[in-house]
Design a protein around this motif. Structure first.
Motif, PDB file in Angstrom:
ATOM      1  N   UNK A  15     -17.166  -4.375   0.547  1.00 55.97           N
ATOM      2  CA  UNK A  15     -17.762  -3.046   0.688  1.00 55.97           C
ATOM      3  C   UNK A  15     -17.178  -2.324   1.889  1.00 55.97           C
ATOM      4  N   UNK A  16     -17.056  -3.029   3.010  1.00 61.63           N
ATOM      5  CA  UNK A  16     -16.508  -2.416   4.223  1.00 61.63           C
ATOM      6  C   UNK A  16     -15.053  -2.002   4.019  1.00 61.63           C
ATOM      7  N   UNK A  17     -14.264  -2.837   3.356  1.00 55.77           N
ATOM      8  CA  UNK A  17     -12.865  -2.488   3.104  1.00 55.77           C
ATOM      9  C   UNK A  17     -12.768  -1.257   2.206  1.00 55.77           C
ATOM     10  N   UNK A  18     -13.610  -1.173   1.180  1.00 60.83           N
ATOM     11  CA  UNK A  18     -13.590   0.001   0.299  1.00 60.83           C
ATOM     12  C   UNK A  18     -13.984   1.261   1.068  1.00 60.83           C
ATOM     13  N   UNK A  19     -14.994   1.136   1.912  1.00 63.44           N
ATOM     14  CA  UNK A  19     -15.467   2.282   2.696  1.00 63.44           C
ATOM     15  C   UNK A  19     -14.376   2.759   3.653  1.00 63.44           C
ATOM     16  N   UNK A  20     -13.726   1.837   4.332  1.00 61.76           N
ATOM     17  CA  UNK A  20     -12.679   2.195   5.282  1.00 61.76           C
ATOM     18  C   UNK A  20     -11.431   2.710   4.579  1.00 61.76           C
ATOM     19  N   UNK A  21     -11.134   2.195   3.396  1.00 64.12           N
ATOM     20  CA  UNK A  21      -9.920   2.589   2.672  1.00 64.12           C
ATOM     21  C   UNK A  21      -9.881   4.093   2.434  1.00 64.12           C
ATOM     22  N   UNK A  22     -11.011   4.694   2.154  1.00 67.05           N
ATOM     23  CA  UNK A  22     -11.029   6.122   1.876  1.00 67.05           C
ATOM     24  C   UNK A  22     -10.831   6.946   3.139  1.00 67.05           C
ATOM     25  N   UNK A  23     -11.145   6.393   4.292  1.00 67.22           N
ATOM     26  CA  UNK A  23     -10.953   7.140   5.541  1.00 67.22           C
ATOM     27  C   UNK A  23      -9.513   7.092   6.039  1.00 67.22           C
ATOM     28  N   UNK A  24      -8.843   5.930   6.159  1.00 68.59           N
ATOM     29  CA  UNK A  24      -7.451   5.971   6.612  1.00 68.59           C
ATOM     30  C   UNK A  24      -6.553   6.784   5.689  1.00 68.59           C
ATOM     31  N   UNK A  25      -6.922   6.901   4.422  1.00 73.96           N
ATOM     32  CA  UNK A  25      -6.123   7.716   3.515  1.00 73.96           C
ATOM     33  C   UNK A  25      -6.107   9.166   3.985  1.00 73.96           C
ATOM     34  N   UNK A  26      -7.155   9.585   4.728  1.00 67.75           N
ATOM     35  CA  UNK A  26      -7.191  10.937   5.268  1.00 67.75           C
ATOM     36  C   UNK A  26      -6.060  11.161   6.267  1.00 67.75           C
ATOM     37  N   UNK A  27      -5.551  10.103   6.864  1.00 62.75           N
ATOM     38  CA  UNK A  27      -4.476  10.236   7.838  1.00 62.75           C
ATOM     39  C   UNK A  27      -3.157  10.625   7.187  1.00 62.75           C
ATOM     40  N   UNK A  28      -3.062  10.529   5.874  1.00 63.55           N
ATOM     41  CA  UNK A  28      -1.826  10.919   5.186  1.00 63.55           C
ATOM     42  C   UNK A  28      -1.474  12.363   5.498  1.00 63.55           C
ATOM     43  N   UNK A  29      -2.502  13.185   5.756  1.00 65.99           N
ATOM     44  CA  UNK A  29      -2.268  14.582   6.085  1.00 65.99           C
ATOM     45  C   UNK A  29      -1.409  14.686   7.341  1.00 65.99           C
ATOM     46  N   UNK A  30      -1.620  13.756   8.278  1.00 66.61           N
ATOM     47  CA  UNK A  30      -0.858  13.750   9.525  1.00 66.61           C
ATOM     48  C   UNK A  30       0.448  12.958   9.376  1.00 66.61           C
ATOM     49  N   UNK A  31       0.786  12.592   8.158  1.00 62.45           N
ATOM     50  CA  UNK A  31       2.037  11.887   7.933  1.00 62.45           C
ATOM     51  C   UNK A  31       1.936  10.374   8.039  1.00 62.45           C
ATOM     52  N   UNK A  32       0.748   9.855   8.182  1.00 64.50           N
ATOM     53  CA  UNK A  32       0.558   8.403   8.280  1.00 64.50           C
ATOM     54  C   UNK A  32       0.200   7.875   6.891  1.00 64.50           C
ATOM     55  N   UNK A  33       0.822   6.785   6.509  1.00 65.58           N
ATOM     56  CA  UNK A  33       0.528   6.208   5.200  1.00 65.58           C
ATOM     57  C   UNK A  33       0.078   4.764   5.386  1.00 65.58           C
ATOM     58  N   UNK A  34      -1.113   4.466   4.899  1.00 62.41           N
ATOM     59  CA  UNK A  34      -1.639   3.110   4.937  1.00 62.41           C
ATOM     60  C   UNK A  34      -1.522   2.466   3.566  1.00 62.41           C
ATOM     61  N   UNK A  35      -1.281   1.174   3.584  1.00 59.82           N
ATOM     62  CA  UNK A  35      -1.350   0.343   2.380  1.00 59.82           C
ATOM     63  C   UNK A  35      -2.430  -0.687   2.634  1.00 59.82           C
ATOM     64  N   UNK A  36      -2.989  -1.228   1.570  1.00 55.99           N
ATOM     65  CA  UNK A  36      -4.023  -2.252   1.758  1.00 55.99           C
ATOM     66  C   UNK A  36      -3.582  -3.579   1.163  1.00 55.99           C
ATOM     67  N   UNK A  37      -4.104  -4.650   1.771  1.00 57.84           N
ATOM     68  CA  UNK A  37      -3.777  -6.016   1.366  1.00 57.84           C
ATOM     69  C   UNK A  37      -2.256  -6.178   1.293  1.00 57.84           C
ATOM     70  N   UNK A  38      -1.631  -6.080   2.459  1.00 61.18           N
ATOM     71  CA  UNK A  38      -0.176  -6.076   2.567  1.00 61.18           C
ATOM     72  C   UNK A  38       0.331  -7.449   3.015  1.00 61.18           C
ATOM     73  N   UNK A  39       1.209  -8.079   2.245  1.00 58.07           N
ATOM     74  CA  UNK A  39       1.817  -9.330   2.701  1.00 58.07           C
ATOM     75  C   UNK A  39       2.788  -9.061   3.860  1.00 58.07           C
ATOM     76  N   UNK A  40       2.571  -9.735   4.972  1.00 56.13           N
ATOM     77  CA  UNK A  40       3.476  -9.679   6.126  1.00 56.13           C
ATOM     78  C   UNK A  40       3.688 -11.117   6.568  1.00 56.13           C
ATOM     79  N   UNK A  41       4.928 -11.562   6.529  1.00 59.80           N
ATOM     80  CA  UNK A  41       5.259 -12.961   6.768  1.00 59.80           C
ATOM     81  C   UNK A  41       4.409 -13.811   5.829  1.00 59.80           C
ATOM     82  N   UNK A  42       3.691 -14.777   6.345  1.00 57.48           N
ATOM     83  CA  UNK A  42       2.874 -15.629   5.481  1.00 57.48           C
ATOM     84  C   UNK A  42       1.390 -15.247   5.525  1.00 57.48           C
ATOM     85  N   UNK A  43       1.108 -14.008   5.942  1.00 54.85           N
ATOM     86  CA  UNK A  43      -0.262 -13.501   5.999  1.00 54.85           C
ATOM     87  C   UNK A  43      -0.414 -12.319   5.048  1.00 54.85           C
ATOM     88  N   UNK A  44      -1.653 -12.026   4.694  1.00 58.28           N
ATOM     89  CA  UNK A  44      -1.972 -10.800   3.977  1.00 58.28           C
ATOM     90  C   UNK A  44      -2.959 -10.055   4.867  1.00 58.28           C
TER      91      UNK A  44
END
Length: 133
Positions: A15-44
């Motif tokens: 629930x918290x991840x879904x709630x937060x996901x809609x807010x960082x997407x607002x940063x796209x207006x400022x040119x910031x792009x977020x992805x969720x559940x992103x594999x980086x090295x051996x972590x997600x």
């Protein structure tokens, strides 16, 4: 395999991840792009803005045990050693203080943290996770 696990985590977001996901997407207006559940090295990681090397982690009650805290800090140190800044929030922070959480995230773009090199040349301190009140 990591991509399949990341897809599964995206489809079963907390629930918290879904709630937060809609807010960082607002940063796209400022040119910031977020992805969720992103594999980086051996972590997600929960959320990442790869262009700014910023990671956001949202931790639930399962992250409260000593073993999980130690694991999270080891993971965070590794990601920071790769040049990422990691912001870590509790589910309750997202649920009760979403505006404060967003202020911290936006602040990371306005005034990015300068992590202490690992190991520190002065022999002390490590970058601490940022938490809201």
């Amino acid at each position: 395999m990591a991509n399949e696990r990341a897809r599964e985590l995206r489809n079963n977001a907390t629930t918290a991840e879904r709630k937060l996901w809609h807010r960082p997407r607002e940063l796209k207006v400022a040119g910031q792009k977020f992805r969720r559940q992103v594999p980086i090295d051996h972590f997600i990681v929960d959320f990442a803005c790869l262009s700014h090397r910023l990671i956001i982690e949202v931790d639930g009650a399962t992250h409260a045990t000593d073993a999980e805290i130690a694991s999270d800090m080891c993971r965070q140190r590794h990601l920071e050693s790769q040049g990422f800044t990691v912001l870590r929030f509790k589910n309750t922070d997202v649920a009760t203080n979403l505006g404060g959480v967003m202020d911290v995230i936006v602040g990371a773009f306005v005034c990015p943290a300068t992590p202490t090199p690992n190991p520190s040349p002065q022999g002390g301190g490590e970058t601490q996770p940022v938490r809201t009140k």
